[in-house]
Design a protein around this motif. Structure first.
Motif, PDB file in Angstrom:
ATOM      1  N   GLU A  56      26.985  35.480  48.886  1.00 61.28           N
ATOM      2  CA  GLU A  56      26.704  36.008  50.226  1.00 61.28           C
ATOM      3  C   GLU A  56      27.358  37.366  50.443  1.00 61.28           C
ATOM      4  O   GLU A  56      26.982  38.120  51.337  1.00 61.28           O
ATOM      5  N   GLU A  57      28.390  37.662  49.595  1.00 59.77           N
ATOM      6  CA  GLU A  57      29.079  38.951  49.712  1.00 59.77           C
ATOM      7  C   GLU A  57      28.889  39.764  48.434  1.00 59.77           C
ATOM      8  O   GLU A  57      29.752  40.549  48.034  1.00 59.77           O
ATOM      9  N   ALA A  58      27.751  39.546  47.779  1.00 58.36           N
ATOM     10  CA  ALA A  58      27.481  40.260  46.530  1.00 58.36           C
ATOM     11  C   ALA A  58      27.468  41.774  46.745  1.00 58.36           C
ATOM     12  O   ALA A  58      27.090  42.264  47.810  1.00 58.36           O
ATOM     13  N   VAL A  59      27.901  42.495  45.722  1.00 61.41           N
ATOM     14  CA  VAL A  59      27.954  43.956  45.756  1.00 61.41           C
ATOM     15  C   VAL A  59      26.778  44.488  44.936  1.00 61.41           C
ATOM     16  O   VAL A  59      26.519  44.028  43.819  1.00 61.41           O
ATOM     17  N   SER A  60      26.073  45.477  45.480  1.00 60.11           N
ATOM     18  CA  SER A  60      24.956  46.077  44.768  1.00 60.11           C
ATOM     19  C   SER A  60      25.437  47.325  44.029  1.00 60.11           C
ATOM     20  O   SER A  60      26.038  48.220  44.630  1.00 60.11           O
ATOM     21  N   LYS A  61      25.170  47.355  42.716  1.00 54.11           N
ATOM     22  CA  LYS A  61      25.547  48.504  41.892  1.00 54.11           C
ATOM     23  C   LYS A  61      24.367  48.873  41.009  1.00 54.11           C
ATOM     24  O   LYS A  61      23.916  48.043  40.191  1.00 54.11           O
ATOM     25  N   PRO A  78      44.741  38.309  40.339  1.00 55.52           N
ATOM     26  CA  PRO A  78      43.275  38.257  40.436  1.00 55.52           C
ATOM     27  C   PRO A  78      42.714  39.049  41.602  1.00 55.52           C
ATOM     28  O   PRO A  78      41.659  39.674  41.467  1.00 55.52           O
ATOM     29  N   ALA A  79      43.401  39.046  42.751  1.00 53.32           N
ATOM     30  CA  ALA A  79      42.889  39.772  43.930  1.00 53.32           C
ATOM     31  C   ALA A  79      42.743  41.259  43.638  1.00 53.32           C
ATOM     32  O   ALA A  79      41.780  41.909  44.084  1.00 53.32           O
ATOM     33  N   THR A  80      43.682  41.816  42.878  1.00 56.03           N
ATOM     34  CA  THR A  80      43.615  43.238  42.527  1.00 56.03           C
ATOM     35  C   THR A  80      42.444  43.513  41.591  1.00 56.03           C
ATOM     36  O   THR A  80      41.761  44.534  41.697  1.00 56.03           O
ATOM     37  N   VAL A  81      42.220  42.580  40.652  1.00 55.35           N
ATOM     38  CA  VAL A  81      41.099  42.724  39.714  1.00 55.35           C
ATOM     39  C   VAL A  81      39.771  42.664  40.465  1.00 55.35           C
ATOM     40  O   VAL A  81      38.853  43.447  40.210  1.00 55.35           O
ATOM     41  N   VAL A  82      39.676  41.744  41.433  1.00 60.30           N
ATOM     42  CA  VAL A  82      38.449  41.620  42.233  1.00 60.30           C
ATOM     43  C   VAL A  82      38.189  42.903  43.002  1.00 60.30           C
ATOM     44  O   VAL A  82      37.059  43.422  43.023  1.00 60.30           O
ATOM     45  N   GLU A  83      39.228  43.425  43.629  1.00 63.68           N
ATOM     46  CA  GLU A  83      39.078  44.655  44.405  1.00 63.68           C
ATOM     47  C   GLU A  83      38.613  45.798  43.513  1.00 63.68           C
ATOM     48  O   GLU A  83      37.738  46.591  43.892  1.00 63.68           O
ATOM     49  N   TYR A  84      39.186  45.888  42.309  1.00 60.59           N
ATOM     50  CA  TYR A  84      38.807  46.936  41.371  1.00 60.59           C
ATOM     51  C   TYR A  84      37.328  46.831  40.987  1.00 60.59           C
ATOM     52  O   TYR A  84      36.595  47.826  40.995  1.00 60.59           O
ATOM     53  N   LEU A  85      36.869  45.614  40.679  1.00 59.70           N
ATOM     54  CA  LEU A  85      35.473  45.411  40.261  1.00 59.70           C
ATOM     55  C   LEU A  85      34.510  45.712  41.408  1.00 59.70           C
ATOM     56  O   LEU A  85      33.408  46.255  41.185  1.00 59.70           O
ATOM     57  N   ARG A  86      34.886  45.355  42.598  1.00 57.50           N
ATOM     58  CA  ARG A  86      33.986  45.557  43.730  1.00 57.50           C
ATOM     59  C   ARG A  86      33.864  47.041  44.086  1.00 57.50           C
ATOM     60  O   ARG A  86      32.812  47.512  44.551  1.00 57.50           O
ATOM     61  N   GLU A  87      34.927  47.803  43.865  1.00 59.10           N
ATOM     62  CA  GLU A  87      34.935  49.190  44.297  1.00 59.10           C
ATOM     63  C   GLU A  87      34.475  50.165  43.218  1.00 59.10           C
ATOM     64  O   GLU A  87      34.098  51.295  43.527  1.00 59.10           O
ATOM     65  N   GLN A  88      34.499  49.715  41.944  1.00 60.09           N
ATOM     66  CA  GLN A  88      34.062  50.605  40.874  1.00 60.09           C
ATOM     67  C   GLN A  88      32.553  50.886  40.989  1.00 60.09           C
ATOM     68  O   GLN A  88      31.768  49.959  41.261  1.00 60.09           O
ATOM     69  N   PRO A  89      32.141  52.132  40.778  1.00 58.07           N
ATOM     70  CA  PRO A  89      30.709  52.466  40.885  1.00 58.07           C
ATOM     71  C   PRO A  89      29.917  51.847  39.730  1.00 58.07           C
ATOM     72  O   PRO A  89      30.445  51.540  38.690  1.00 58.07           O
TER      73      PRO A  89
END
Length: 411
Positions: A310-315, A400-411
């Motif tokens: 439901e909170e998927a990121v589009s890249k 893990p929270a830092t890894v998630v944030e990194y993956l979500r924000e990377q282009p």
């Protein structure tokens, strides 16, 4: 019963290396010193058994000095003492052999013939593969292509202890080497230069086993004491290994097993007699519970991925499902993530803690899963690998929270 200490004083003999095997009950003797070289002593005769053929060297004393090793070198027996002796060549000395250890070796070596006799009856034309007496247990290897699972330790133990109970006589004597080798019933348990000798020493257990062997033995099977066969295994190609304990060690082994069985039975609130049935029931129950837990984990993971979707990121036109998992390791989530990639999302990347932080990535092949893992491990250290559709990494130095944030924000 046989006397355990006999005294001998004889002239020099050419067969000093055979006295221990010929008269194994001798544990005290007198001899003349032939030479002394530092701590190494050569005698005109000795009842110390030199290490060889799988049997360790005797221990004891020469004129009160501890004998720490006995070896046969170039046909000569050398006694290594703990300290340099005060006696010299041509002096008389008294040798005393550690009776307890000698008796143990006699029992252990005799038991090898009992075990081999059992193997002759259980295997088809077995060969001799090796033998070694340890301080706590003994091993005997058979050359045979039989699967060791076809013969269990209980079968061996029952057979050898029946022969012990039968009180069969054990004899040994020299035999012409060529004649011994022509006999099909004589097994050669020798690893020395017996092939070059005119005679061999043949040990026979009445109607059970006959073998050319240079070790020390008891004179009746009942002296071997109880034998506990500990394991039957396959240490290598075409080998079956039988490991066993003898005498007091065998008794203690069975006592310890009985104690452990009683403790286990008490813990499971049952009797020793019913322990096997109870243990089987518990194993089955554990397997059933594990299956149920695995199914619950799978359902929980599916629901968790649905929530993350439901909170998927589009890249670049791909839907990335990124999130944390708790209480699961990479092996718990790998298969399910593989199956959901492409259905739940184009990319599924889950991170959690299993000792260190880990990352599991599954894709449809584009982007490359291994490249995603390489990017994260380059950023947060660690290591990993995989293929284009599935990869995982571990040893990450961030939560893990830092890894998630990194993956979500990377282009």
């Amino acid at each position: 019963m046989y006397e355990k200490v006999w005294r001998y004083h004889t002239m020099a003999t050419d067969s000093t290396n055979k006295l221990a095997a010929k008269e194994p009950y001798v544990t005290e003797f007198e001899a003349s010193v032939r030479s002394v070289n530092g701590r190494g002593v050569r005698l005109d005769q000795t009842y110390f058994y030199p290490e060889g053929g799988g049997q360790p060297a005797d221990s004891g004393t020469l004129d009160g000095i501890d004998v720490i090793d006995v070896q046969k070198r170039d046909g000569v027996i050398i006694h290594t003492l703990e300290t340099e002796p005060g006696f010299e060549a041509d002096e008389a000395v008294t040798g005393r052999i550690d009776e307890e250890f000698r008796t143990y070796c006699m029992r252990a070596h005799t038991a090898s013939h009992l075990v081999y006799g059992a193997g002759r009856r259980l295997f088809v034309d077995p060969g001799y593969g090796g033998f070694d007496i340890g301080l706590e247990k003994v091993r005997l290897d058979f050359k045979t292509d039989l699967d060791p699972d076809d013969v269990n330790a209980i079968t061996f133990e029952r057979m050898v202890n029946e022969v012990v109970w039968d009180s069969r006589d054990i004899t040994w004597d020299e035999m012409d080497s060529e004649r011994a080798r022509q006999r099909d019933d004589v097994i050669f348990n020798l690893t020395d230069n017996s092939e070059q000798s005119d005679t061999v020493r043949v040990v026979e257990i009445d109607e059970w086993d006959i073998a050319a062997c240079g070790g020390t033995h008891v004179q009746n099977t009942n002296e071997a004491g109880p034998i506990a066969v500990l394991d039957v295994s396959n240490p290598g190609s075409d080998l079956v290994r039988v490991e066993y304990a003898v005498g007091p060690t065998a008794i203690q082994t069975r006592i310890d097993e009985r104690k452990n069985a009683k403790r286990a039975a008490d813990a499971m609130d049952t009797s020793v007699e019913d322990l096997s049935e109870c243990a089987t029931s518990l194993v089955q129950e554990k397997a059933s519970l594990k299956e149920e837990i695995d199914q619950l984990h799978e359902r929980l993971l599916e629901e968790h991925i649905e929530t993350l979707a439901e909170e998927a990121v589009s890249k670049n036109g791909d839907d990335w499902i990124v999130g944390e998992v708790e209480g699961m390791g990479p092996n718990d989530v790998s298969e399910r993530v593989r199956n959901l990639a492409g259905d739940a999302g184009d990319v599924i990347a889950l991170t959690g803690v299993n000792g260190d932080s880990f990352l599991v990535v599954a894709t449809t092949g584009e982007p490359d899963a291994s490249e995603v893992v390489d990017d994260v491990t380059a950023e947060f250290d660690g290591g990993g690998g995989g293929g284009s559709t599935f990869a995982q990494g571990g040893g990450l130095d961030e939560e893990p929270a830092t890894v998630v944030e990194y993956l979500r924000e990377q282009p």
